[in-house]
Structures are given as C-alpha cells and as structure tokens.
Write a protein that holds these residues in place. Structure first.
Motif, PDB file in Angstrom:
ATOM      1  N   ARG A  61     -50.231 -37.211  19.767  1.00 59.54           N
ATOM      2  CA  ARG A  61     -50.112 -36.177  18.732  1.00 59.54           C
ATOM      3  C   ARG A  61     -50.090 -36.795  17.334  1.00 59.54           C
ATOM      4  N   LEU A 115     -50.151 -30.067  14.653  1.00 61.75           N
ATOM      5  CA  LEU A 115     -49.755 -31.248  15.421  1.00 61.75           C
ATOM      6  C   LEU A 115     -48.447 -31.835  14.910  1.00 61.75           C
ATOM      7  N   ASP A 142     -52.180 -26.034  22.176  1.00 64.74           N
ATOM      8  CA  ASP A 142     -53.153 -27.130  22.158  1.00 64.74           C
ATOM      9  C   ASP A 142     -54.552 -26.631  22.489  1.00 64.74           C
ATOM     10  N   LEU A 200     -57.103 -33.917  21.280  1.00 62.95           N
ATOM     11  CA  LEU A 200     -56.532 -32.613  21.658  1.00 62.95           C
ATOM     12  C   LEU A 200     -56.923 -32.236  23.083  1.00 62.95           C
TER      13      LEU A 200
END
Length: 220
Positions: A61, A115, A142, A200
């Motif tokens: 992340r 994020l 996400d 991601l």
C-alpha cells in the motif's frame, strides 16, 4: 455351643456385607484428558502466515500510494511553451488542455489518498489477523480503486499514443514532435499509474486469499 455359633454368625454377616458394598462402590478410575497439540500448532502457523501477509499488504500500500502520487504530480506539472519570435503567438501545452489528462491527475490523486487512508485498516489486519470486517472493506474498496486507476491510465495512454504517432485518417498531428518534454513527462506519469494499478491488483488478490483463509478457519 449355641451361644458360640450365634456369635460367629453375627460376626460373619457384617463382614460379607462390607465386602459386597466395597465391590459395588468400586468404579473405574477416570482416564486422563489428552490434549492434542496438532490442532494448536496448525492454528499458530496460520496466524503467523496471515500476519506476514498483512505486513506485506501494508508495504504494498505504501508503494502503490507513492506511485499514484508520483503519477498525479508528474502529470499536473507537465507544461511546455514553444519559443517563437513574437510574444503574442505562443504554443502552450499543459495537462488541463486535455480533459483525459485532467481526469488522469484527479484519479491518481484520489487513488493515492485512498491508499494512505487505508493504512490504519491494514494495521488492524496485522494486529487482528482474524478480523473479517476490515479485510472485506479493503477488498471492496481496493477493487473500486483498481478499476478507476486502470481506466485513467488506459485513457491517458491512448491519448499519448495519438500524441506520439498522430492519426492520418483523422488528420491529427503528432504533437510530441514539438512538445517533447511535455509528452515525456506525461508518458512517465502513465507508466507510474500502471505500476500503481498492478500493485492494486496484487492487493485485491491478497485480500481475497486472506479473507478465504479467515472464513475457512472460523468455520472449522
């Protein structure tokens, strides 16, 4: 003789009864409880695995946020003015001249902000690896941000392809032959956005696997 015989019978009868009572009261000793350490070992290993996955999720992340912010800042700062002899006629290229690049800047900034805001939930998953709620929330968000990032990067890459090569059928000129610095900076931003999109996608896969393991352990 009779008195001695009665005395013997009186003494013998209680002895036989006490023996019978002792036999009747006798019961098998309880077997000691056996604790299986195999299941405990498996649970400990799963907890360690899930905590390691959560830490890896946290690191990814951070990397995805850095890539998304880099793409947004690089595209927003892309600007070039072609020098001409007169100051009244100038060719100026900036990101907000193209709506697609403007959407690209906004989408990557939103992805980077998301994020960063998702980091506390990732920390909760590290501390409480069996919590289903935070992991499920991260999986849904996400997926949404992956779609937005891929859409923005794909649209920007299509525009930059036309900027580099042009289109003979549509009579679009390849502006990157003149605005070289502008195109190079936007192209680098598009690459960084695709890096964020790939990370991601990896985060979605990690959340799905971790959520599946969590539900399987809780059902058992």
């Amino acid at each position: 003789m009779d008195s001695n015989q009665n005395t013997d019978e009186a003494v013998l009868v209680p002895k036989s009864r006490s023996k019978g009572k002792a036999v009747e009261d006798a019961s098998p000793a309880p077997t000691p409880a056996v604790v299986s350490t195999k299941k405990v070992t498996v649970v400990v290993r799963r907890v360690g695995w899930k905590k390691g996955v959560a830490i890896f999720d946290f690191v990814l992340r951070l990397c995805a946020a850095a890539a998304a912010f880099a793409a947004s800042v690089a595209a927003a700062q892309a600007e070039q003015i072609l020098p001409f002899f007169t100051q009244f006629l100038q060719f100026h290229a900036q990101y907000n001249d193209l709506p697609t690049i403007t959407f690209f800047v906004i989408a990557n900034a939103a992805a980077g902000a998301y994020l960063v805001l998702s980091l506390p939930f990732s920390i909760i998953c590290i501390v409480r690896p069996y919590k289903v709620g935070p992991r499920l929330l991260l999986l849904i968000l996400d997926t949404v941000m992956t779609t937005v990032t891929i859409g923005a990067a794909g649209a920007a890459s299509a525009i930059m392809y036309l900027a580099h090569n042009g289109s003979v059928d549509a009579n679009w000129l390849a502006i990157c032959q003149q605005f070289t610095d502008f195109c190079q900076q936007i192209t680098g931003a598009v690459v960084a956005s695709f890096v964020a999109a790939v990370i991601l996608i990896a985060l979605v896969a990690i959340s799905a696997v971790a959520l599946k393991r969590t539900t399987s352990i809780t059902t058992h």
